[in-house]
Motif scaffolding. Sequence first.
Motif, PDB file in Angstrom:
ATOM      1  N   LYS A 144       5.165  -4.099 -11.623  1.00  0.00           N
ATOM      2  CA  LYS A 144       3.958  -4.972 -11.844  1.00  0.00           C
ATOM      3  C   LYS A 144       4.098  -6.325 -11.627  1.00  0.00           C
ATOM      4  CE  LYS A 144       2.720  -1.791 -15.423  1.00  0.00           C
ATOM      5  NZ  LYS A 144       2.492  -1.555 -16.938  1.00  0.00           N
ATOM      6  N   LEU A 145       5.141  -6.976 -12.352  1.00  0.00           N
ATOM      7  CA  LEU A 145       5.453  -8.409 -12.052  1.00  0.00           C
ATOM      8  C   LEU A 145       5.741  -8.795 -10.540  1.00  0.00           C
ATOM      9  CD1 LEU A 145       7.958  -9.099 -14.877  1.00  0.00           C
ATOM     10  CD2 LEU A 145       5.649  -9.987 -14.440  1.00  0.00           C
ATOM     11  N   TYR A 146       6.461  -8.128  -9.718  1.00  0.00           N
ATOM     12  CA  TYR A 146       6.886  -8.346  -8.273  1.00  0.00           C
ATOM     13  C   TYR A 146       5.579  -8.173  -7.365  1.00  0.00           C
ATOM     14  CZ  TYR A 146      11.807  -8.775  -9.200  1.00  0.00           C
ATOM     15  OH  TYR A 146      13.116  -9.141  -9.859  1.00  0.00           O
ATOM     16  N   GLU A 186       0.683  -1.294  -0.034  1.00  0.00           N
ATOM     17  CA  GLU A 186      -0.031   0.133  -0.028  1.00  0.00           C
ATOM     18  C   GLU A 186       0.808   1.224   0.007  1.00  0.00           C
ATOM     19  OE1 GLU A 186      -2.824  -0.459   3.494  1.00  0.00           O
ATOM     20  OE2 GLU A 186      -3.853  -2.181   2.330  1.00  0.00           O
ATOM     21  N   ASP A 187       1.843   1.287   0.607  1.00  0.00           N
ATOM     22  CA  ASP A 187       2.738   2.520   0.749  1.00  0.00           C
ATOM     23  C   ASP A 187       3.545   2.549  -0.548  1.00  0.00           C
ATOM     24  OD1 ASP A 187       2.185   2.602   3.573  1.00  0.00           O
ATOM     25  OD2 ASP A 187       3.963   1.931   4.422  1.00  0.00           O
ATOM     26  N   LEU A 188       4.120   1.599  -1.269  1.00  0.00           N
ATOM     27  CA  LEU A 188       4.581   1.728  -2.431  1.00  0.00           C
ATOM     28  C   LEU A 188       3.703   2.153  -3.301  1.00  0.00           C
ATOM     29  CD1 LEU A 188       6.988   1.367  -4.365  1.00  0.00           C
ATOM     30  CD2 LEU A 188       6.412  -1.053  -4.721  1.00  0.00           C
ATOM     31  N   GLU A 189       2.319   1.824  -3.492  1.00  0.00           N
ATOM     32  CA  GLU A 189       1.533   1.888  -4.445  1.00  0.00           C
ATOM     33  C   GLU A 189       1.060   3.572  -4.235  1.00  0.00           C
ATOM     34  OE1 GLU A 189      -1.630  -1.074  -4.138  1.00  0.00           O
ATOM     35  OE2 GLU A 189      -0.718  -2.116  -5.913  1.00  0.00           O
ATOM     36  N   LYS A 190       0.870   3.944  -3.152  1.00  0.00           N
ATOM     37  CA  LYS A 190       0.741   5.457  -2.732  1.00  0.00           C
ATOM     38  C   LYS A 190       1.826   6.126  -3.508  1.00  0.00           C
ATOM     39  CE  LYS A 190      -0.993   4.720   1.590  1.00  0.00           C
ATOM     40  NZ  LYS A 190      -0.857   5.314   3.146  1.00  0.00           N
ATOM     41  N   ASP A 191       3.082   5.798  -3.319  1.00  0.00           N
ATOM     42  CA  ASP A 191       4.152   6.743  -3.742  1.00  0.00           C
ATOM     43  C   ASP A 191       4.391   6.285  -5.459  1.00  0.00           C
ATOM     44  OD1 ASP A 191       5.123   7.017  -1.439  1.00  0.00           O
ATOM     45  OD2 ASP A 191       6.626   5.537  -1.197  1.00  0.00           O
ATOM     46  N   LEU A 192       4.040   5.349  -5.654  1.00  0.00           N
ATOM     47  CA  LEU A 192       3.780   5.278  -7.359  1.00  0.00           C
ATOM     48  C   LEU A 192       2.833   5.943  -7.975  1.00  0.00           C
ATOM     49  CD1 LEU A 192       4.430   1.547  -7.784  1.00  0.00           C
ATOM     50  CD2 LEU A 192       6.110   3.388  -8.423  1.00  0.00           C
ATOM     51  N   SER A 193       1.626   6.079  -7.210  1.00  0.00           N
ATOM     52  CA  SER A 193       0.354   6.819  -7.768  1.00  0.00           C
ATOM     53  C   SER A 193       0.292   6.380  -9.026  1.00  0.00           C
ATOM     54  CB  SER A 193       0.520   8.202  -7.702  1.00  0.00           C
ATOM     55  OG  SER A 193       1.756   8.830  -8.627  1.00  0.00           O
ATOM     56  N   VAL A 194       0.321   7.098 -10.261  1.00  0.00           N
ATOM     57  CA  VAL A 194      -0.056   6.684 -11.501  1.00  0.00           C
ATOM     58  C   VAL A 194       0.989   5.803 -12.348  1.00  0.00           C
ATOM     59  CG1 VAL A 194      -0.580   7.519 -13.929  1.00  0.00           C
ATOM     60  CG2 VAL A 194      -1.440   8.836 -11.876  1.00  0.00           C
ATOM     61  N   PHE A 195       2.425   5.966 -12.220  1.00  0.00           N
ATOM     62  CA  PHE A 195       3.294   5.188 -12.775  1.00  0.00           C
ATOM     63  C   PHE A 195       3.632   3.991 -12.027  1.00  0.00           C
ATOM     64  CE2 PHE A 195       7.824   4.045 -13.190  1.00  0.00           C
ATOM     65  CZ  PHE A 195       7.803   3.846 -14.562  1.00  0.00           C
ATOM     66  N   ARG A 196       3.718   3.034 -12.901  1.00  0.00           N
ATOM     67  CA  ARG A 196       4.314   1.536 -12.425  1.00  0.00           C
ATOM     68  C   ARG A 196       5.006   0.938 -13.272  1.00  0.00           C
ATOM     69  NH1 ARG A 196      -0.746  -0.596 -10.190  1.00  0.00           N
ATOM     70  NH2 ARG A 196      -0.136   0.153  -8.184  1.00  0.00           N
ATOM     71  N   GLY A 197       6.164   0.795 -13.085  1.00  0.00           N
ATOM     72  CA  GLY A 197       6.967   0.045 -14.115  1.00  0.00           C
ATOM     73  C   GLY A 197       6.722  -1.292 -14.328  1.00  0.00           C
TER      74      GLY A 197
END
Length: 187
Positions: A83-85, A68-79
């Motif tokens: 995605k795989l991990y 959840e913390d990482l997804e907040k930091d990523l917001s829109v961009f996700r490499g």
Amino acid sequence: DFITLYCAEFLTDAQQQGFTVPLNFMSKVLTAVRKIASDSEGKRDAYIRAYAIYILTKNEEITTQYIEDLEKDLSVFRGEYEKLYLAASYKMMMQEEKANKLYNAAKFDMMFDSSWEYQNELHYNSTYIDIVSTYFPEKAKQITKEQIESFTNRLKFNFFNTMSCSAAYKALSSYSNLISGENNPFE
């Protein structure tokens, strides 16, 4: 950080295959991995944090807050690596919908600049094949002959380093175990 995570994954896999890893040592390694996964100051790349989360999840730790913390930091961009991990982590936590959404968004072939030696096409494609074979075996049929040829050509024409070679070995091992096992999706 990458070398720490690479070693942590190696030790995790060794432990899961029945090799003895001293508990005190593994505890210290996982403490270092937790520190990387919980980088709240944004000093670490999202790819590195996602990899750390994946390793912790492989060690049967609950990683929901890290994700959840990482997804907040990523917001829109996700490499693609993220995605795989994260897809594999969600799959291990039996959150199928989130896992499939991220997996379906990941691409097979990616081009990377050569500025970071640990991130290249062979390493990424190896990671993709390993994760599909291990966590999404029902989707393995989606890996095409052309994709496998692209993967093997990178080995054939020396587009690799030590890290990508070890990732390729792991991918080939996971993939061959899948297609030779009882639950072969190709039959």
